[in-house]
Design a protein around this motif. Structure first.
Motif, short mmCIF file in Angstrom:
data_model
loop_
_atom_site.label_atom_id
_atom_site.label_comp_id
_atom_site.label_asym_id
_atom_site.label_seq_id
_atom_site.Cartn_x
_atom_site.Cartn_y
_atom_site.Cartn_z
N VAL A 1 -29.09 4.66 -10.66
CA VAL A 1 -30.65 3.33 -9.56
C VAL A 1 -30.37 2.02 -10.27
O VAL A 1 -30.04 0.98 -9.28
N ALA A 2 -30.14 1.68 -11.75
CA ALA A 2 -29.97 0.69 -12.06
C ALA A 2 -29.15 -0.44 -12.18
O ALA A 2 -29.22 -1.38 -11.33
N GLU A 3 -27.62 0.36 -11.98
CA GLU A 3 -26.46 0.27 -11.14
C GLU A 3 -26.70 -0.85 -9.86
O GLU A 3 -26.16 -1.51 -9.45
N ALA A 4 -27.07 -0.05 -8.95
CA ALA A 4 -27.48 -0.30 -7.91
C ALA A 4 -28.02 -1.75 -7.33
O ALA A 4 -27.17 -2.58 -6.89
N ARG A 5 -29.21 -1.20 -8.01
CA ARG A 5 -30.16 -2.48 -8.36
C ARG A 5 -29.13 -3.90 -8.36
O ARG A 5 -29.60 -5.08 -7.83
N ALA A 6 -28.20 -3.57 -9.47
CA ALA A 6 -27.65 -5.25 -10.12
C ALA A 6 -26.72 -5.57 -9.11
O ALA A 6 -26.15 -6.42 -9.01
N CYS A 7 -26.56 -4.82 -8.18
CA CYS A 7 -24.72 -5.17 -7.24
C CYS A 7 -26.32 -5.01 -5.96
O CYS A 7 -25.48 -5.51 -5.11
N GLY A 8 -26.64 -5.55 -5.78
CA GLY A 8 -27.99 -5.05 -4.41
C GLY A 8 -28.16 -4.33 -3.74
O GLY A 8 -28.07 -5.42 -2.59
N VAL A 9 -27.92 -2.87 -3.95
CA VAL A 9 -28.56 -2.21 -3.05
C VAL A 9 -29.62 -1.81 -3.26
O VAL A 9 -30.06 -0.94 -4.64
N SER A 10 -30.90 -1.72 -2.64
CA SER A 10 -31.85 -1.47 -2.73
C SER A 10 -32.20 0.04 -3.03
O SER A 10 -31.76 0.62 -2.58
N GLU A 11 -33.57 0.04 -3.78
CA GLU A 11 -33.87 1.30 -3.88
C GLU A 11 -33.77 1.81 -2.45
O GLU A 11 -33.26 3.25 -2.17
N SER A 12 -34.06 1.83 -1.81
CA SER A 12 -34.85 2.29 -0.22
C SER A 12 -33.68 2.72 0.47
O SER A 12 -33.54 3.40 1.58
N ASN A 13 -32.35 1.99 -0.12
CA ASN A 13 -31.36 2.83 0.78
C ASN A 13 -30.57 3.51 -0.55
O ASN A 13 -30.01 3.66 0.06
#
Ligand code: THG
Length: 268
Positions: free
Chosen positions: A144-156
């Motif tokens: 989840v942290a990596e995704a956020r850092a890459c610009g993928v939101s939690e809701s996606n």
């Protein structure tokens, strides 16, 4: 409850043959029937060698899109194949999947970010599936942290806690359910998904195990699953569990599905 239709999967013998023979009518028929049965996405898994995967996926996508306009769920761990086909997909596809594995994360997260795709994240890293829900949560936190850092939101993010077969671990359903509870508590915006039929691999009477597990998982917050939408008993389990969990205002979906004949027994 969102349904990801599982039937267009090249690891299934009949589908593998259709892909090899470029039998468009067989694939189009699976796309139409799953759509008619209420699939929200169609999983597309070429199941072929990486060198062949982009070509096969590309043919599958063209074939499916000529038959239906249901969104696709591209089931591939291969960033090159995903990049090669993603621009030909008409509606924003879901990507299935990333994991804690660094190569997969770094290869696929940027694609999901660039195209705004929802993405399934498996609770495992480097091909190792943690035994406990605590360890699965650790992997999920880092993804989840990596995704956020890459610009993928939690809701996606669609977190897959991984249902391993009960035949080799009698606690595997519990581990998956506990992981769902953890995800719900820590990441309320994220979705949950699961490959439903894994839970019963190698056991008799699989459809009972799949259905009761689905119902329990929905009570733990499961809001999507990769399953066979043509299975009338699974349709009944989904609609009935939604009804019982207060997810079906005025019982409308239940009544509609019943009228559509998706699960009622045929008249004698
Ligand atoms: N998580 C995520 N993605 C996944 C899975 C998962 N994708 C693949 C798989 N697991 C889910 N998809 C399928 C597709 C088809 C079948 C099972 C899972 C299937 N199996 C038949 C059976 O189980 O008896 C046998 C194959 C056949 O029909 O030939 O049909 O867990 N994120």
């Amino acid at each position: 409850m969102k349904i990801i239709g599982e039937k267009i999967n090249g690891t299934r013998k009949r589908v593998a043959r259709a892909i090899a023979e470029r039998d468009a009518e067989y694939i189009a028929d699976l796309a139409r029937r799953q759509t008619e049965a209420g699939a929200d996405w169609l999983d597309v898994n070429a199941g072929t060698h990486p060198s062949q995967e982009a070509d096969d996926l590309s043919w599958l996508i063209d074939t499916i899109q000529a038959a239906v306009d249901t969104p696709l769920c591209l089931d591939s761990a291969n960033p090159a194949a995903l990049r090669a086909v993603i621009t030909k997909v008409n509606k924003t596809p879901m990507i299935n999947s990333i994991s804690g594995e660094p190569e997969r994360l770094q290869g696929i997260l940027p694609i999901a970010a660039e195209y705004g795709c929802p993405v399934i994240a498996l609770a495992m890293d480097d091909k190792k599936i943690p035994e406990t829900s605590e360890k699965r949560m650790e992997v999920i936190r880092s993804v989840v942290a990596e995704a956020r850092a890459c610009g993928v939101s939690e809701s996606n993010l669609y977190i897959d806690p991984l249902a391993m077969t009960l035949s080799t671990n009698s606690k595997s359903a519990l581990v998956a359910l506990e992981t769902m509870r953890g995800v719900r508590a820590e990441f309320p915006e994220a979705h949950l998904t699961i490959g439903l039929s894994n839970i019963s691999f190698g056991l008799p009477a699989r459809s009972f195990i799949n259905r009761y597990f689905l119902s329990l998982a929905m009570a733990y917050g499961l809001d999507s699953a990769i399953l066979d939408p043509l299975d009338r008993d699974i349709q009944a389990a989904i609609r009935t569990t939604e009804l019982l969990l207060g997810q079906d205002n005025h019982c409308l979906n239940f009544i509609r599905a019943s009228r559509k004949g998706l699960f009622d027994p045929p008249a004698a």
